[in-house]
Design an enzyme around this catalytic site. Structure first.
Site, PDB file in Angstrom:
ATOM      1  N   CYS A 106       0.832  -1.207   0.000  1.00  7.34           N
ATOM      2  CA  CYS A 106       0.000   0.000   0.000  1.00  7.34           C
ATOM      3  C   CYS A 106       0.868   1.260   0.000  1.00  7.34           C
ATOM      4  O   CYS A 106       1.514   1.572   1.004  1.00  7.34           O
ATOM      5  CB  CYS A 106      -0.914  -0.048   1.230  1.00  7.34           C
ATOM      6  SG  CYS A 106      -1.756   1.489   1.613  1.00  7.34           S
ATOM      7  N   CYS A 160       0.005   3.953   2.609  1.00  5.51           N
ATOM      8  CA  CYS A 160       0.388   3.462   3.945  1.00  5.51           C
ATOM      9  C   CYS A 160       1.849   3.795   4.231  1.00  5.51           C
ATOM     10  O   CYS A 160       2.197   4.229   5.331  1.00  5.51           O
ATOM     11  CB  CYS A 160       0.195   1.949   4.044  1.00  5.51           C
ATOM     12  SG  CYS A 160      -1.505   1.397   3.820  1.00  5.51           S
TER      13      CYS A 160
END
Length: 113
Positions: free
Chosen positions: A37, A40
């Site tokens: 991600c 993230c």
């Protein structure tokens, strides 16, 4: 004492940290993340900084949704990053997305309460 983000690697570790937060009456902020991600990875350094800023007041946890799928499923995670706040073992708030300002506000709100 410096802050640190505790990486949750099992359901047992998750349960233990929720119990600790309840016992110590400290809010827990959880970063549900994934290695693949991008957003993230972008917000991770801020999460680490916040763990230092609020050391002793807030417990910071990181859960890799792929590594500890049972915890992510139980928490109802459908997007990453998702941040949850738990107070006394119960989810009190959440934030979906990598907004630095919103994450700072979320932590500040619950650290003060």
């Amino acid at each position: 004492m410096g802050g640190s983000v505790i990486v949750i690697d099992s359901k047992a570790a998750w349960d233990a940290q929720l119990a600790k937060g309840k016992e110590e009456h400290k809010p827990i902020v959880v970063d549900f993340t994934a290695t693949w991600c991008g957003p993230c990875k972008m917000i991770a350094p801020l999460f680490e900084t916040l763990s230092n800023d609020y050391a002793g007041k807030v417990i910071f946890l990181k859960v890799d949704v792929d590594a500890v799928a049972a915890v992510a499923e139980a928490a109802g995670i459908t997007a990453m990053p998702t941040f949850h706040v738990y107070k006394d073992g119960v989810k009190a708030d959440d934030l979906v997305g990598a907004s630095q300002d919103k994450l700072k506000a979320l932590v500040a709100k619950h650290a003060a309460a």
